[in-house]
Write an enzyme that holds these catalytic residues in place. Structure first.
Site: not given
Length: 503
Positions: A365, A396
């Site tokens: 992420d 993300h």
């Protein structure tokens, strides 16, 4: 226009320079990241929770379920098969790039047939928040009956108020599975008017609490579930911690949540990304610049180039009504920033959470940051209410899979089919993270129903009330909702809601 052009140039710069070898090819080169799956839990945790859910598909993607051993954890491991069926995109494609798929889900437009019916809710202090109820295009003027037993899915977007592709897809997936999706918009977010000189602090759940009461008043017979996106998870976790067993929710899911929010605001993002997000916040607040000038130093707000600077200018100045200082200088005072996060850190009351909460995260992420420092792994290993589904790749709120390639070129066709036949499940058009969410809600509901039936049967065997005792236990949770009519009179007077139709 020049600001947006500059933001686009910076975004291109971030794609090609900042991620470097770390994200450019979607690879995870950090030794600490490579060791996450080996260090996340002790032996008993992985044997109970991750043993059945962890798997390696033919493309090399792995998924681990990290949690404390419990009866619910075993049930999820047995019945949630989607947890281990994640095949991330690989090879020379932008969908294998963590940063690009994250930017795509956040910024790229999405053609959809979903319409929104807005309820503007007037709060106790005359402020306004709104609920956007998602409906299909051919039902957009039909109001849902208050006697409907359909479950309600409360969707909490990110803390910046941006309605992303992920949120729209959540609405589509929820509608196709019989849910009533409602998107919660904070004060001044997504076209909601700012009627008071007060903005919602990052982890202040007071406005969300009133919105939930309104949902219970409008749909008293349906179960309530919640899902949050990105930094919006801070508001959801704050609400669950403060309300505890009175949250009225059955289960919740956090997609790519940000847990350690103070450190994330201080140094969790690279400077270009912080600048872009800060610019977006300032553009949204610019229409209220004159009004906000009466309660805060707007020069400091609109000259800030970081997330911390914007948040500090909004809520940590002494002239703001929600600040901790009593002076009238209008500037930030020492200790105000730390005091602000003592009241707004999402995990401050985490021990009071009383419902199952699933967090879906990826190690790569680029927004949340390093997994070892940003994920509270000890929380999932010790608290039986929290479950972490950790993937190697996904970015993300991205979680792009190989099946997304075939669906991407036919998105408009999928939208038309969705409009004409809402009841038919389109497995290829549903994101993996959304399938995980829906399966988690179904499994937890089935688990609680089975537990309730077992307790009713045990009560009958003990002879405590017979069949009437079973009925009394069955409606015990509904009896708490009988307080809602008492509250509903207040809500009826407080919520002078209006309905409008928006796309």
């Amino acid at each position: 226009m020049l600001e947006w052009l500059a933001a686009f140039c910076v975004l291109i710069l971030v794609v090609f320079i900042c991620p470097g070898t770390k994200y450019l090819l979607g690879l995870d080169v950090s030794p600490r990241r490579l060791g996450v799956s080996r260090q996340v839990g002790c032996k008993d945790v992985r044997s109970v929770c991750a043993g059945g859910a962890e798997g390696t598909d033919e493309k090399g993607g792995t998924v681990a379920l990290i949690c404390k051993p419990s009866a619910l954890a075993k049930y999820l491991q047995k019945h949630c098969r989607t947890f281990s069926r994640f095949s991330p995109s690989s090879g020379w494609t932008w969908r294998a790039n963590a940063f690009l798929q994250s930017a795509y889900e956040a910024c790229w437009p999405w053609e959809t047939s979903v319409q929104f019916v807005r309820d503007n809710l007037q709060l106790n202090d005359d402020g306004l928040v709104s609920l956007d109820w998602a409906v299909s295009s051919h039902h957009r003027r039909r109001r849902t009956s208050s006697h409907s037993t359909s479950p309600v899915l409360l969707i909490i977007p990110n803390s910046f108020g941006k309605i992303t592709r992920n949120v729209i897809k959540l609405c589509e997936s929820a509608l196709s599975h019989g849910y009533l999706p409602a998107v919660f918009n904070r004060r001044s977010h997504n076209g909601t008017p700012l009627t008071t000189l007060k903005l919602q602090q990052f982890g202040d759940p007071s406005d969300l609490r009133e919105a939930v009461r309104y949902i219970r008043y409008r749909q008293p017979a349906g179960r309530l579930y919640a899902v949050s996106e990105s930094s919006g998870s801070g508001l959801l976790l704050s609400y669950l911690g403060e309300c505890g067993s009175s949250s009225y929710m059955t289960a919740a899911v956090c997609l790519s949540p940000v847990f350690r929010c103070q450190s994330w605001f201080e140094n969790g993002l690279s400077w270009p990304l912080q600048w872009v997000l800060a610019l977006y916040q300032k553009i949204c607040l610019s229409r209220y610049r004159t009004a906000l000038g009466d309660v805060m130093e707007t020069d400091a707000l609109f000259s800030s180039c970081s997330l911390r600077g914007v948040e500090e200018a909004l809520f940590c100045q002494s002239g703001y009504s929600g600040s901790t200082s009593e002076t009238k200088s209008g500037f930030s005072v020492p200790g105000a920033w730390d005091a602000y996060w003592e009241r707004n850190e999402p995990l401050r009351d985490v021990d009071e959470v009383a419902i199952p909460v699933l967090s879906v995260c990826a190690k790569d992420d680029p927004i949340r940051g390093d997994a070892m420092s940003s994920l509270p792994l000890e929380l999932f290993e010790t608290n039986p209410h929290f479950f972490l589904l950790l993937t190697d790749r996904g970015g993300h709120c991205g979680f792009s899979t190989e099946s997304d390639r075939s669906v991407h070129g036919a998105s408009s066709a999928v939208g038309s089919v969705f409009a004409t036949n809402m009841s038919r499940e389109d497995s290829n058009g549903t994101k993996w993270s959304h399938k995980v969410m829906l399966e988690f809600f179904r499994a937890t509901t089935d688990f609680f129903n089975a537990e309730e039936r077992a307790k009713q049967l045990a009560a009958r065997r003990r002879g405590l009330g017979g069949a009437s005792g079973g009925r009394s236990f069955r409606y015990r949770s509904v009896s708490t909702c009988k307080q809602v009519p008492a509250c509903s009179h207040n809500i009826h007077a407080i919520y002078n809601w209006q309905r409008s139709y928006t796309r």
